[in-house]
Design a protein around this motif. Structure first.
Motif, PDB file in Angstrom:
ATOM      1  N   GLU A  10       0.275  60.206  63.239  1.00 54.23           N
ATOM      2  CA  GLU A  10       1.362  61.042  63.777  1.00 54.23           C
ATOM      3  C   GLU A  10       1.362  60.911  65.289  1.00 54.23           C
ATOM      4  N   ASP A  11       2.505  60.612  65.872  1.00 51.10           N
ATOM      5  CA  ASP A  11       2.552  60.408  67.322  1.00 51.10           C
ATOM      6  C   ASP A  11       2.759  61.694  68.110  1.00 51.10           C
ATOM      7  N   ASP A  56       3.252  59.812  59.272  1.00 55.14           N
ATOM      8  CA  ASP A  56       4.539  60.117  59.892  1.00 55.14           C
ATOM      9  C   ASP A  56       5.406  58.861  59.793  1.00 55.14           C
ATOM     10  N   ILE A  57       6.648  59.034  59.412  1.00 53.18           N
ATOM     11  CA  ILE A  57       7.537  57.874  59.283  1.00 53.18           C
ATOM     12  C   ILE A  57       8.025  57.411  60.651  1.00 53.18           C
ATOM     13  N   GLN A  58       8.296  58.375  61.548  1.00 56.15           N
ATOM     14  CA  GLN A  58       8.794  58.018  62.872  1.00 56.15           C
ATOM     15  C   GLN A  58       7.653  57.963  63.891  1.00 56.15           C
ATOM     16  N   ILE A  59       7.124  56.782  64.104  1.00 56.75           N
ATOM     17  CA  ILE A  59       6.124  56.574  65.154  1.00 56.75           C
ATOM     18  C   ILE A  59       6.573  55.380  65.992  1.00 56.75           C
ATOM     19  N   PRO A  60       6.173  55.365  67.267  1.00 55.35           N
ATOM     20  CA  PRO A  60       6.797  54.417  68.195  1.00 55.35           C
ATOM     21  C   PRO A  60       6.545  52.927  67.955  1.00 55.35           C
ATOM     22  N   VAL A  62       4.840  50.767  65.258  1.00 57.88           N
ATOM     23  CA  VAL A  62       5.216  50.246  63.941  1.00 57.88           C
ATOM     24  C   VAL A  62       5.581  51.456  63.095  1.00 57.88           C
ATOM     25  N   ASP A  63       6.738  51.447  62.453  1.00 54.75           N
ATOM     26  CA  ASP A  63       7.136  52.647  61.718  1.00 54.75           C
ATOM     27  C   ASP A  63       6.255  52.871  60.488  1.00 54.75           C
ATOM     28  N   GLY A  64       6.223  54.111  60.051  1.00 55.25           N
ATOM     29  CA  GLY A  64       5.321  54.518  58.984  1.00 55.25           C
ATOM     30  C   GLY A  64       5.546  53.815  57.657  1.00 55.25           C
ATOM     31  N   LEU A  65       6.776  53.451  57.376  1.00 55.55           N
ATOM     32  CA  LEU A  65       7.045  52.756  56.111  1.00 55.55           C
ATOM     33  C   LEU A  65       6.464  51.347  56.146  1.00 55.55           C
ATOM     34  N   THR A  66       6.571  50.699  57.306  1.00 56.21           N
ATOM     35  CA  THR A  66       5.986  49.359  57.462  1.00 56.21           C
ATOM     36  C   THR A  66       4.465  49.434  57.358  1.00 56.21           C
ATOM     37  N   ILE A  83       0.810  60.068  51.787  1.00 54.40           N
ATOM     38  CA  ILE A  83       1.918  61.032  51.754  1.00 54.40           C
ATOM     39  C   ILE A  83       2.712  60.875  53.045  1.00 54.40           C
ATOM     40  N   ALA A  84       4.012  60.665  52.927  1.00 49.97           N
ATOM     41  CA  ALA A  84       4.871  60.486  54.099  1.00 49.97           C
ATOM     42  C   ALA A  84       5.233  61.833  54.718  1.00 49.97           C
ATOM     43  N   LEU A  85       5.315  61.844  56.053  1.00 46.06           N
ATOM     44  CA  LEU A  85       5.798  63.015  56.793  1.00 46.06           C
ATOM     45  C   LEU A  85       7.025  62.581  57.579  1.00 46.06           C
ATOM     46  N   THR A  86       8.047  63.400  57.605  1.00 43.51           N
ATOM     47  CA  THR A  86       9.166  63.063  58.470  1.00 43.51           C
ATOM     48  C   THR A  86       9.812  64.295  59.071  1.00 43.51           C
TER      49      THR A  86
END
Ligand code: MN
Length: 135
Positions: A10-11, A56-60, A62-66, A83-86
């Motif tokens: 998580e950023d 966290d999916i939104q990180i600066p 490399v994105d969390g899904l990748t 577990i994904a966080l968004t």
């Protein structure tokens, strides 16, 4: 009994502190990564993989899904539940997270009780022992 170890990717510094405090209060050991690069450094530096990853999916960088897809593509890490966080519960986010290999999805902000219950559920159901991840 050994503490379950959770890696939080998580950023947002406020969020990572909140999540870490919450997990530690509930008896978990926490590893913190504020970027994708840092996550890989941590994964390389530890001999036992985490019992669970909160991603966290939104990180600066490399994105969390990748990141999730990469972890799922590596035999050493593919069995770690993620577990994904968004921050934004966008339509389709859940599907994207599951498609990437996450076992579940938690939209932020979350209810702390539901958050802890959900994590406990996945760790409770996981019957794997620590050494099993090391090929
Ligand atoms: Mn973020």
């Amino acid at each position: 009994m050994e503490k379950k170890r959770i890696l939080v990717v998580e950023d947002d510094l406020m969020n990572i502190e909140l999540i870490s405090d919450l997990l530690e209060i509930n008896g978990y050991e926490v590893l913190e990564a504020t970027s994708g690069l840092r996550m890989f450094e941590i994964m390389d530096s530890i001999s036992i993989v985490p019992d669970l990853i909160l991603m966290d999916i939104q990180i600066p960088d490399v994105d969390g899904l990748t990141l999730t897809k990469r972890l799922k593509g590596d035999p050493l890490t593919r069995d770690i539940p993620i577990i994904a966080l968004t921050a934004h519960a966008m339509r389709g986010d859940r599907e994207k997270a599951l498609e990437a290999g996450c076992i579940d999805y938690i939209p932020k902000p979350f209810n702390t009780r539901e958050f802890i219950d959900k994590i406990g559920k996945f760790l409770w159901n996981s019957s794997k022992k620590e050494g099993e991840y090391n090929a």
